[in-house]
Design a protein around this motif. Structure first.
Motif, short mmCIF file in Angstrom:
data_model
loop_
_atom_site.label_atom_id
_atom_site.label_comp_id
_atom_site.label_asym_id
_atom_site.label_seq_id
_atom_site.Cartn_x
_atom_site.Cartn_y
_atom_site.Cartn_z
N PHE A 15 -109.50 37.45 -121.87
CA PHE A 15 -109.41 38.77 -122.51
C PHE A 15 -110.12 38.66 -123.84
O PHE A 15 -109.77 37.84 -124.69
CB PHE A 15 -107.94 39.17 -122.71
N TRP A 57 -112.71 42.19 -120.22
CA TRP A 57 -112.23 41.05 -119.44
C TRP A 57 -113.43 40.34 -118.85
O TRP A 57 -114.31 40.97 -118.25
CB TRP A 57 -111.32 41.53 -118.32
N GLN A 87 -106.27 35.47 -120.31
CA GLN A 87 -105.54 36.62 -119.80
C GLN A 87 -104.15 36.18 -119.40
O GLN A 87 -103.97 35.32 -118.56
CB GLN A 87 -106.30 37.18 -118.60
#
Lengths: 105, 1253
Positions: A15, A57, A87
């Motif tokens: 992320f 992402w 993430q």
């Protein structure tokens, strides 16, 4: 989409936030490719303003890529630091429901 | 015309409602029963309004929310002023509009707004500020705001701040008219106004008023006089004012000196300015930075920017300097003095950047942004950027300036900035154009779009696929613009893109309406960039994106198009051609397939190949099949049949199948059947695929060979040919085609066969042709019979509406009655009434329809109403729909908003903004509270037609958008997380736009974020919520989660303060949260905090199931990091024996290997420990753990000598220890197991039982 999900379901995802507005998918993809094969790069744009939302992402096709990227201390693209983190996917509930009250040991 | 009575006559016993009502209406008299019924109906008729509101939100709560929102807005304004000394025009206007909407502005609120129209708006040009003030003044007055002197004075202040020229006498007379008495402040400000104009005479006149009214003359008046004299050019008199003041007993203060300073500054007399400043300093007087900034303003305005550095050097950089200087800077930019503004900005004391290497702080964003907003020329912007860059104050000033230009949609500037960036070697990227394109997209400004694309092209930035997909293609409505794009950009990539295989992912819907133009354009572009594949892909995707009906409707266009391509010798590769052919087949446009075949050629090559193989005597089966298939693809039936005849022995099944299909398409039923026979003779087990069988059934049916067709159906069944959804659709088309031809028998028999063979289940759709066939022949009685029959057989009642309409049109009352009786009997009166209502509506018999829908006791059937409304919308029947909406006004439980929503939907589709506006008025008349979606629909229609939207468009979409991710019931954690991030971003976005959410939305999001461990984000949302919603507090669960998350992050102090807040607001934390906190504190050895928390939750502990032992345990744990003896002694001193005992136990656990040393030490410390028995028990336990038999025996002896009772556990433990060591047991060993005694003891000590483990 469905096919890729079926064949190897795990995506090794980063992320990335604090992305400068001057950067777009291509730049991010190119940058993160140095750590491993980038399978996906999702950078949502705001259809109202035409600017992206500042985060994306990055999905690597292997864990190695993800690890390499995480190992690098700071990620600077176009002179501006990116915030990069793995993430998260763990659920809060599963972590906490089974714990008792006064576990002392 | 059909009269009402015609169907009351024999309405049947069941239709009592109808009969009763109709007869009543007829005779004009009401029976008592009906009257009661009606009054109930009338009562109900009022209900829908209330219900409409309830469905959304109680009105009261909406108002509350508005009030709440307003308070929040005012607070925000207040805090903005306090923090930065300025507010934005947007915020001001927003509050103003809110105020207007709530209806009754209080005079305080009005005052606040008026006050904000002066120097608090440094970003707004002076005259615009005054205009704003006037607009607000007028509007609020209209709304009933009552103005007093404070308002007039505020207005005066605004005039002065904005250097607005006005007539003070007129102002006074206006006040007089309004019956508002001017006060001292009024006069002072009027004097200031005169003085600013250098009108000493005028000022004196006012001064005279003041004296007359015996109002005190203050410093402010003298200061004004200083300015006044100075502005007449009389500096001597200006200076003289000081002595006049002193004579009047008023010592000149900073204001007066400032007036003098400004006066000299305006004259450019920097020496005098400096002298005065020195003088002030000597007098130990004090001017604030803020005052000096004023002097700078005067210098700059009067055209002496060269002296600004002299004043800047005098700054003390007091607290608040930066916001003040920033406001001056902004104000100067607004007034065209950006160079001075830049000087001021550069004087900011910059904080030394802590980690300069990594993230350099960028300074001057506000400056650049405002310069962009004020349309400063590119050269200026460039100059500022260069300076900022050189001074290392900004890492990327040009990019930031571009950002501002894009954000404020200044296309020309943005493009020029990009040119500059290109010259400087900075990268340009396609997405830089998006913010501009988004703007043009919204306006549907194609010229703008093309302009941007052209400019980007010239900059060497070719738009990528995303640019086209998301921001360009959606704009095209007509050929001219598309052509313009073509001519302007000649962008090869665009056409490559249009025709690329990735096209399926692209939404082609915008092409649907404009096929012809696409074809023309394609011709043009293929001339430019010829690519066979591209044409094919494009065609395929285009057709694929069209719906069944669209293709049928555009059949002629497509045909022309194919011809055009054929003329151009365009050839589509066979594989793509097949795809297109299949699509067309699925759309039931066989004619097009033929035409499309013209542009696919491969026959000649195959023929050559075939001849060659034949000559070489090699097997030709495969090539033959390919040739047949190719010929079929070309729709060249004649030649295909010839080839087949020529090479018959080598024919394979695939070739036959293609050929049969071809013959069917060409209506050649004879050859088709012959070929089928032929292939079966070769191999009786052969089965064709479903589509070929269906093609046969279709063509056989068409040629009246019903038996053959039924036989094919049987074969489908026998050979177990797979039936798909599309097969059933094909059945419908076959039946419908027969129905359209009016072939009753064909339709009936085929339908029957399909159902009896079990090839399809009975459905309304499949039954429809049974009725259609009669309606096509205009045989309504048979149609009615058919539908009744259909209902009896299959429980379906297809096309009833059409039948009723026809009967009404024909005035066939008898049959209509029959139909109604039937419906009433089978589906109930209610359905019958609706059916007849819709039929009347549809045939324009509104009077009759109205009577039906007004039947007392009739309720709204949302599903039925929706069906009819959608039907009207689909067929563009505005009048009919309008009538329905109007007639259902009093219908019980009718969702009025829903009704108007349908109407607005049609308005939007037909782009009829006048009708939409009229609808809006009607809604108001009816007091319908519209839902947000209705308002948005209305707003869209108005906006699309360039009309002003007369209301605030609700932004509820955000609330929904926020809730949607949170309410999604997703199992995937990852996906859940993405949704939360999405929601979070929506919230931040909304925050930027000052959009509020209900408190529950914030709580939900906070909880979700906490559950994902996103503490910072959660806290941010919490802060937003707290600033937005007065008294916003997290609910119990969310607070508890917050505590837990804070504990996890090791923010224990924060966790404690969260807990404190929770308790203070009388909420109940989850016990888990307290437990986590206590445990974490224990691990830190933070006794004090444990104690604090224990006290905090004292009263709650039992109610939330917190055992006191939790604290004891963890206090002990905390102590283990410290000398345990302290605590032990504390306990003993306090007489808390249980706790002391427990501590001992814990120590035993923790320090098993210390041979009970600690316990012994403790005992030495407290020889008179009240419960020695227990201490000894633990000591023994230690010895047992250490297998220290000697110590154990000594202990036993000691206890005996001290006469201390040894309990069963003690004896048992000792016995076990001795036995294990092979020693004799000098007492009777307790007979039961060790655990038996432990349990026994546990039971005795209830309070420890649950925690002792």
């Amino acid at each position: 989409m469905a096919a890729t999900r079926g064949s190897s379901r795990r995506v090794f995802e980063l992320f990335v936030s604090q992305i400068h507005w001057t950067l777009a998918t291509k730049e991010l993809r190119d940058y993160f490719a140095q750590f491993g094969t980038v399978r996906k790069c999702t950078l949502p744009f705001d259809k109202e303003t035409g600017f992206h939302k500042g985060f994306c992402w990055i999905g690597f096709s292997s864990e190695e890529g993800l690890r390499n990227a995480l190992q690098k201390e700071s990620h600077i693209l176009d002179g501006i630091k990116l915030q990069v983190q793995q993430q998260k996917r763990r659920s809060f509930r599963s972590q906490y429901t089974n714990e008792g009250e006064t576990d002392m040991s | 015309m059909l009269e009402q009575q015609t169907f009351t006559k024999s309405a049947g016993v069941n239709s009592s409602v109808l009969a009763g009502v109709l007869s009543c209406q007829q005779s004009g008299c009401r029976s008592l029963g009906v009257e009661v019924f009606l009054s109930a109906g009338e009562l109900f008729a009022i209900a829908p309004h209330q219900k409409g509101k309830v469905q959304e939100e109680p009105v009261l709560s909406v108002q509350n929310k508005q009030a709440q929102h307003f308070d929040w807005a005012l607070n925000k304004l207040d805090s903005s002023v306090r923090r930065t000394g300025r507010i934005t025009r947007t915020l001001l206007l927003r509050i103003f509009h809110d105020m207007c909407r709530t209806g009754y502005p209080s005079s305080n609120q009005a005052l606040l707004l008026l006050r904000s129209c002066g120097s608090l708006l440094p970003e707004v040009p002076l005259c615009e500020r005054t205009e704003l003030a006037h607009m607000i003044w007028g509007k609020l007055q209209d709304l009933g705001a009552v103005y007093d002197a404070s308002h007039y004075n505020a207005l005066l202040k605004v005039y002065l701040q904005n250097e607005h020229k006005f007539s003070p006498t007129e102002f006074l007379s206006k006040m007089e008219e309004a019956n508002v008495q001017p006060n001292r402040v009024t006069y002072q400000r009027l004097i200031a106004a005169y003085c600013n104009e250098g009108d000493i005479e005028g000022a004196s006149k006012i001064l005279g008023f003041m004296k007359m009214k015996e109002l005190p003359i203050t410093e402010a008046v003298f200061s004004s006089l200083v300015t006044g004299h100075a502005r007449t050019g009389d500096m001597e008199n200006a200076e003289n004012i000081f002595s006049v003041m002193r004579d009047a007993g008023i010592e000149p203060g900073p204001d007066t000196y400032l007036a003098l300073l400004n006066a000299y500054a305006e004259k450019g007399d920097i020496n005098s300015v400096k002298q005065i400043l020195e003088k002030i300093e000597k007098m130990e007087g004090y001017l604030m930075d803020r005052d000096l900034l004023q002097v700078i303003y005067s210098l700059a305005k009067a055209g002496y920017p060269q002296y600004v550095p002299d004043i800047l050097s005098q700054m003390r950089y007091e607290r608040g300097y930066i916001p003040d200087a920033m406001n001056l800077s902004l104000n100067l930019i607004t007034q065209g003095l950006e160079d001075t503004a830049f000087q001021v900005f550069k004087s900011f004391p910059t904080l030394p950047s802590e980690n300069h290497s990594e993230t350099s702080m960028d300074y001057g964003n506000f400056f650049l942004q405002h310069c962009v907003h004020m349309d400063k020329p590119l050269s200026k912007l460039k100059q500022f950027c260069d300076e900022l860059k050189e001074a290392n104050m900004h890492s990327s000033p040009l990019q930031f300036t571009l950002y501002c230009a894009l954000e404020s949609k200044k296309a020309a500037l943005a493009i020029n900035l990009m040119k500059t960036m290109k010259e400087e070697g900075l990268p340009l990227r396609p997405h830089y154009s998006w913010p501009l394109l988004v703007g043009y997209q919204k306006e549907k400004n194609v010229q703008g779009t093309i302009g941007v694309l052209k400019a980007m092209h010239e900059l060497g930035v070719e738009p990528d696929v995303e640019t086209y997909t998301n921001y360009v293609l959606t704009n095209f409505d007509d050929i001219q613009t598309f052509r313009a794009l073509l001519q302007v950009s000649l962008n090869e990539q665009f056409f490559i893109y249009l025709s690329s295989p990735s096209m399926p992912s692209v939404n082609l819907s915008h092409f649907k309406g404009c096929l012809i133009f696409v074809s023309v354009i394609l011709v043009e572009c293929f001339l430019l960039f010829f690519s066979t594949e591209a044409v094919g892909y494009f065609l395929y995707n285009l057709i694929d994106s069209m719906s069944d009906s669209e293709v049928q409707a555009k059949e002629e266009h497509l045909r022309q198009y194919f011809h055009q391509l054929k003329k151009m010798n365009v050839v589509i590769p066979t594989n793509i051609y097949r795809g297109i052919r299949n699509l067309l087949a699925a759309y039931h446009v066989p004619e097009l397939i033929k035409v499309c075949g013209y542009i696919n050629t491969e026959v000649s090559a195959l023929e050559e190949e075939l001849e060659k193989l034949k000559a070489e005597k090699q097997p030709i089966g495969n090539v033959l099949k390919q040739l047949i298939v190719a010929l079929c693809a070309e729709e060249n039936m004649q030649k295909a049949l010839e080839v087949k005849a020529k090479y018959e022995p080598d024919m394979v099944v695939g070739g036959y199948a293609a050929l049969i299909n071809l013959c069917c398409r060409h209506d050649n039923v004879e050859d088709a059947m012959n070929l089928k026979e032929e292939v079966f003779r070769k191999d009786s087990s052969v089965a064709l695929d479903t589509n070929k069988y269906l093609a046969l059934v279709k063509v056989l049916g068409k040629h009246g060979r019903l038996e053959d067709a039924i036989n094919i159906l049987k074969e489908i069944k026998e050979k177990d040919i797979p039936i798909k959804d599309t097969t059933v659709t094909s059945f419908f088309h076959i039946l419908n085609a027969a129905a359209m031809r009016g072939e009753v028998e064909t339709v009936n028999r085929l339908h029957e066969s399909i159902l009896t063979l079990g090839l399809a289940k009975p459905s309304t759709n499949l039954c429809t042709p049974l009725i259609t066939v009669h309606l096509e022949k205009d045989d309504v009685p048979s149609a009615l019979e058919a539908t009744i029959d259909c209902y009896k057989k299959y429980g379906k009642m297809p096309r009833l509406h059409d039948i009723l309409c026809r009967l009404i049109e024909q005035g066939n009352t008898e049959l209509l009655q029959k139909a109604m009786d039937f419906v009433s009997q089978e589906r109930g009166e209610m359905m019958m009434l609706y059916d007849i209502f819709f039929a009347f509506l549809n045939t324009g018999k509104y009077k009759e329809a109205k009577k039906i829908i007004e039947t007392p006791g009739l309720r709204a059937r949302p599903g039925s109403l929706q069906w009819f409304a959608e039907k009207c919308i689909a067929t563009n029947q505005m009048e009919t729909l309008e009538n329905m909406v109007e007639m259902t006004q009093k219908l019980f439980e009718c969702d009025r908003d829903e009704m108007y929503y349908y109407l607005l939907k049609l308005c939007k589709i037909s782009n009829d903004w006048r009708k939409a506006e009229a609808t809006w008025t009607k809604m108001q008349e009816e007091n319908v509270i519209p839902r947000a979606r209705t308002l948005r629909l209305l707003a869209d229609t108005l906006k699309n037609n360039g009309q002003e939207v007369p209301f605030d468009v609700p932004e509820v979409i955000y609330v929904n958008a926020l809730y949607m991710p949170l309410q999604c019931n997703v199992t995937s954690q990852l996906f859940f997380f993405i949704l939360i991030v999405e929601a979070y971003n929506i919230l931040l976005e909304a925050q930027k736009k000052d959009i509020m959410f209900p408190a529950s939305a914030y709580s939900t999001l906070i909880k979700a974020l906490l559950a994902e461990g996103c503490l910072e984000e959660a806290l941010k949302v919490k802060n937003i919520a707290e600033t937005h919603i007065k008294g916003f507090t997290l609910n119990d669960a969310a607070s508890s989660l917050l505590i837990i998350t804070q504990v996890r992050r090791d923010y224990l102090k924060d966790a404690i303060s969260t807990l404190k807040k929770v308790l203070e607001s009388d909420m109940v934390p989850m016990s888990l949260a307290v437990i986590r906190l206590i445990q974490a504190l224990a691990m830190k050895g933070d006794l004090e905090s444990i104690c604090t928390v224990e006290k905090m939750v004292e009263n709650l502990a039992t109610s939330i199931g917190l055992s006191r032992m939790l604290f004891v345990n963890n206090t002990v744990l905390a102590h283990i990091k410290k000398p345990a003896t302290d605590l032990f002694l504390q306990y003993v001193d306090a007489g808390r024996v249980d706790d002391a005992r427990f501590l001992l136990q814990v120590i035993i656990y923790q320090e098993r290997n210390s041979s009970g040393q600690k316990i012994k030490t403790l005992l030495d410390l407290v020889p008179d420990f009240p419960d020695m028995k227990i201490v000894y028990s633990y000591l023994l336990k230690c010895h047992a753990l250490d297998n220290d038999v000697v110590s154990a025996k000594t202990l036993f002896e000691k206890m005996k000598s001290e006469n201390i009772h040894t309990d069963e556990i003690f004896l048992k433990r000792l016995a076990v220890l001795l036995k294990n060591a092979g020693e004799p047991v000098p007492f009777t060993e307790p007979p039961e197991s060790f655990h038996f005694y432990v349990n026994k003891l546990t039971q005795e000590r209830q309070e420890i039982s649950s925690h002792a483990e």
